[in-house]
Design an enzyme around this catalytic site. Sequence first.
Site, PDB file in Angstrom:
ATOM      1  N   CYS A  45       0.972   2.316  -1.014  1.00 41.52           N
ATOM      2  CA  CYS A  45       1.758   1.883   0.154  1.00 41.52           C
ATOM      3  C   CYS A  45       3.021   1.143  -0.285  1.00 41.52           C
ATOM      4  O   CYS A  45       4.090   1.305   0.319  1.00 41.52           O
ATOM      5  CB  CYS A  45       0.925   0.978   1.059  1.00 41.52           C
ATOM      6  SG  CYS A  45      -0.581   1.743   1.666  1.00 41.52           S
TER       7      CYS A  45
HETATM    8  C1  BEZ Z   1      -2.851   2.376  -1.761  1.00 33.80           C
HETATM    9  O1  BEZ Z   1      -1.882   2.221  -1.045  1.00 33.80           O
HETATM   10  O2  BEZ Z   1      -2.764   2.407  -2.975  1.00 33.80           O
HETATM   11  C2  BEZ Z   1      -4.222   2.533  -1.152  1.00 33.80           C
HETATM   12  C3  BEZ Z   1      -4.507   1.980   0.074  1.00 33.80           C
HETATM   13  C4  BEZ Z   1      -5.787   2.108   0.595  1.00 33.80           C
HETATM   14  C5  BEZ Z   1      -6.757   2.797  -0.093  1.00 33.80           C
HETATM   15  C6  BEZ Z   1      -6.435   3.379  -1.321  1.00 33.80           C
HETATM   16  C7  BEZ Z   1      -5.172   3.244  -1.860  1.00 33.80           C
END
Ligand code: BEZ
Length: 211
Positions: A45
């Site tokens: 994210c």
């Molecule tokens: C991420 O943004 O890396 C992420 C967010 C939630 C679950 C897995 C990865």
Amino acid sequence: MAVRLGDIAPDFQAETSEGRIKFHEWLGNSWGVLFSHPADFTPVCTTELGAVAKLRAEFDKRNVKVVALSVDGLESHKNWISDINETQHTHVNFPIIADPAFEVANLYDMVHPNASDKFTVRSVFVIGADKKVKLTITYPASTGRNFDEILRVIDSLQLTAGYSVATPANWKQGEDVIITMAVKDEDIAAKFPKGSTRIKPYLRTTPQPNL
Ligand code: BEZ
């Protein structure tokens, strides 16, 4: 209930990192991209929001406003923005909706319980200036989105809204486009003065008409 192509994008009010918005009023006459991400302070994210910030001028050029969403709260968003700016070498320049009660997430069906009932998936909604939903995409948490692809689709959507054309596989700005089946052969010359190629009766192409 799922939000489908052609639906009026559901309106809502929400707190964001840039103040409270009434969604339709905030969009005004612009197109919009509403995209959700699973959670603040997560690696994929962080890269996604940095990538969108760097593309701000490209969205502006297309008259598109961008807004992100997660079910984290406002203080969390504000603290995370500092991390995004630092690690992605950018400045987050669009609002992030704080949706801790899942109000907008549920309105747009962004929680897919068999993936997770605690987080939103990576949803994308492209909304036209008429407030209708033009595109929906859903990615899993493990895969960061390609925002150049979102821009490419917006180029296609804005082009095909104004001309009787469709865009072929992997089309990019400047490449030939397909004349829709609704246009009769005898009307092509008047409608597409740049010329056309008739490959099959159902497959006729023309240079991109809005360049
Ligand atoms: C991420 O943004 O890396 C992420 C967010 C939630 C679950 C897995 C990865």
